[in-house]
Design a protein around this motif. Sequence first.
Motif, mmCIF file in Angstrom:
data_model
loop_
_atom_site.group_PDB
_atom_site.id
_atom_site.type_symbol
_atom_site.label_atom_id
_atom_site.label_comp_id
_atom_site.label_asym_id
_atom_site.label_seq_id
_atom_site.Cartn_x
_atom_site.Cartn_y
_atom_site.Cartn_z
ATOM 1 N N VAL A 1 61.139 49.152 31.582
ATOM 2 C CA VAL A 1 60.906 47.725 31.372
ATOM 3 C C VAL A 1 59.432 47.474 31.062
ATOM 4 N N ARG A 2 59.181 46.702 30.005
ATOM 5 C CA ARG A 2 57.826 46.241 29.673
ATOM 6 C C ARG A 2 57.892 44.744 29.364
ATOM 7 N N LEU A 3 57.179 43.958 30.154
ATOM 8 C CA LEU A 3 57.193 42.505 30.002
ATOM 9 C C LEU A 3 55.809 42.020 29.606
ATOM 10 N N LEU A 4 55.767 41.174 28.588
ATOM 11 C CA LEU A 4 54.497 40.717 28.026
ATOM 12 C C LEU A 4 54.468 39.182 28.041
ATOM 13 N N PHE A 5 53.696 38.614 28.992
ATOM 14 C CA PHE A 5 53.591 37.166 29.146
ATOM 15 C C PHE A 5 52.319 36.643 28.480
ATOM 16 N N LEU A 6 52.362 35.373 28.090
ATOM 17 C CA LEU A 6 51.139 34.701 27.674
ATOM 18 C C LEU A 6 50.281 34.450 28.907
ATOM 19 N N ASN A 7 49.006 34.763 28.806
ATOM 20 C CA ASN A 7 48.091 34.572 29.929
ATOM 21 C C ASN A 7 48.081 33.093 30.340
ATOM 22 N N PRO A 8 48.497 32.779 31.590
ATOM 23 C CA PRO A 8 48.549 31.369 31.996
ATOM 24 C C PRO A 8 47.180 30.696 32.036
ATOM 25 N N ALA A 9 46.103 31.501 32.038
ATOM 26 C CA ALA A 9 44.760 30.913 32.066
ATOM 27 C C ALA A 9 44.134 30.804 30.681
ATOM 28 N N ALA B 1 45.475 29.153 24.814
ATOM 29 C CA ALA B 1 46.734 28.999 24.081
ATOM 30 C C ALA B 1 47.769 28.237 24.903
ATOM 31 N N VAL B 2 47.767 28.446 26.214
ATOM 32 C CA VAL B 2 48.693 27.709 27.077
ATOM 33 C C VAL B 2 48.372 26.224 27.054
ATOM 34 N N LYS B 3 47.098 25.897 27.100
ATOM 35 C CA LYS B 3 46.691 24.474 27.076
ATOM 36 C C LYS B 3 47.106 23.826 25.755
ATOM 37 N N ARG B 4 46.959 24.546 24.636
ATOM 38 C CA ARG B 4 47.383 23.993 23.347
ATOM 39 C C ARG B 4 48.899 23.778 23.327
ATOM 40 N N ARG B 5 49.627 24.706 23.901
ATOM 41 C CA ARG B 5 51.082 24.586 23.928
ATOM 42 C C ARG B 5 51.497 23.394 24.795
ATOM 43 N N THR C 1 47.541 33.405 20.227
ATOM 44 C CA THR C 1 48.473 32.304 19.991
ATOM 45 C C THR C 1 49.895 32.856 19.929
ATOM 46 N N PRO C 2 50.809 32.358 20.758
ATOM 47 C CA PRO C 2 52.184 32.893 20.741
ATOM 48 C C PRO C 2 52.926 32.455 19.481
ATOM 49 N N TYR D 1 58.479 29.895 17.846
ATOM 50 C CA TYR D 1 58.037 28.703 18.558
ATOM 51 C C TYR D 1 57.866 27.544 17.579
ATOM 52 N N LEU D 2 58.488 26.423 17.899
ATOM 53 C CA LEU D 2 58.352 25.209 17.107
ATOM 54 C C LEU D 2 57.369 24.264 17.806
ATOM 55 N N ARG D 3 56.676 23.445 17.030
ATOM 56 C CA ARG D 3 55.586 22.629 17.590
ATOM 57 C C ARG D 3 56.078 21.632 18.628
ATOM 58 N N ARG D 4 57.238 21.019 18.395
ATOM 59 C CA ARG D 4 57.694 19.946 19.277
ATOM 60 C C ARG D 4 58.945 20.304 20.067
#
Length: 419
Positions: free
Chosen positions: A292-300, A303-307, A350-351, A371-374
């Motif tokens: 298993v290899r899991l790759l998350f977007l860094n919550p800090a 890119a998370v703030k933009r999302r 950017t995801p 990923y869609l913008r809205r």
Amino acid sequence: MSSGGLELPPGDSGHEGGPADGPGGGAGAMAAGAVSLAPPAAGDARAGAELDWGADAWSEVRTRAQRAGRAYIWLNLIEQRLRSVVGAVLRPVYEPVHGGDDWVVAAAGPAGQEWVQRAVAVREVSRRKGYLLDPADDNVLSFLTLPQLRELMVQHWPCFEPYFDDRREIELALDELEVTRNVVSRNRALSRPVLEQAERASARLLEVLGAGAGSPAADRLPIDAVEDLVGDRYADVISVHPDRVRLQRMLPAEDLFGGARRLDAIGIGLNLLVQNFSGRRLVRLTESGCRVRLLFLNPASSAVKRRERELGLRKGELSRSVEMNILHVRRVRAGLRDPSRFDIHVFDETPRFTAYLVEGETSGIAVVQSYLRRARGMEAPVLVLRGGGRGMAKDADHGLFPTYREEFESVWEDSRPVS
């Protein structure tokens, strides 16, 4: 007047005194989806108006043709497989004594005398008219229908018993297919539930008759006959869903991840895995040998703030959700005897998509969403891809599975491990 002196009934049932004048008659009594061939109403002077089909009628016809075509392919596969089985089992018994094609007549016996003679006659007509395009089809067995092949199998079951365990299962599957066969052969409307039942019965019967694709774990999303025929038109895309809800109806998380030998996932929060596949089940999957290899977007990350702004979420709402998912999989990893088989990384880019790349021993499946913008991930369209299993060659020029695999590896190389 007919040639026999009898008066033929009028072609228009709407004539005075005809059935259309009675209760329930006329156009209102037509079944839903039926195509009207009634003459035009009085005053409608358009030439050929009675031959017109509207958009609804054409849509109904296309739907019928698509379903019938799909069912026909399955029925054709079953008939060819059953013909091969019957020939392989009964020919060595009857041919040495009766020779040639007479062995089929002998195997049919008195009970099948009528239909086997009809098959012989049809073959002779096909010969004369040049319908036999393949010399391999120039035999009586090739002109037997599915019910007749079944009758041969039932009559001589002691000959087949050493090869097949459950006669009842074979007969039940053929019973289910007979409904579809009658509908398709008469070009009638085939409902989706009946089509799906026929596909399930066909897949089960092919497996029983020794033409299965392999172990049940490898058949989480079995290749069907239609995919084999038109697969090149769509690369390795085997289904498309408007959102994740409809995906999970057709492909539950247990069917997607259960039995995996290699699981790689990339996305913002990986909710499809974390929220739909229990921690205990993930532990058992890893302990059974899955990598298993899991790759998350860094919550800090920024890119998370933009999302969050794109989705109209409150500040920190998405980052906390990702943190909770990471904490969950960390607890799963901590409970493993060999944590080295379970890697968790984060990335700061950017995801662009979320992907679950699942590979078994003999087959692979990928679920991919852009990923869609809205739109949240639950609401975005989903592609399901088929890939090769472990150790199987992958055609990089043909499908999308290798493309997303390469993209995953690229992001993985630039990511950071979570302690």
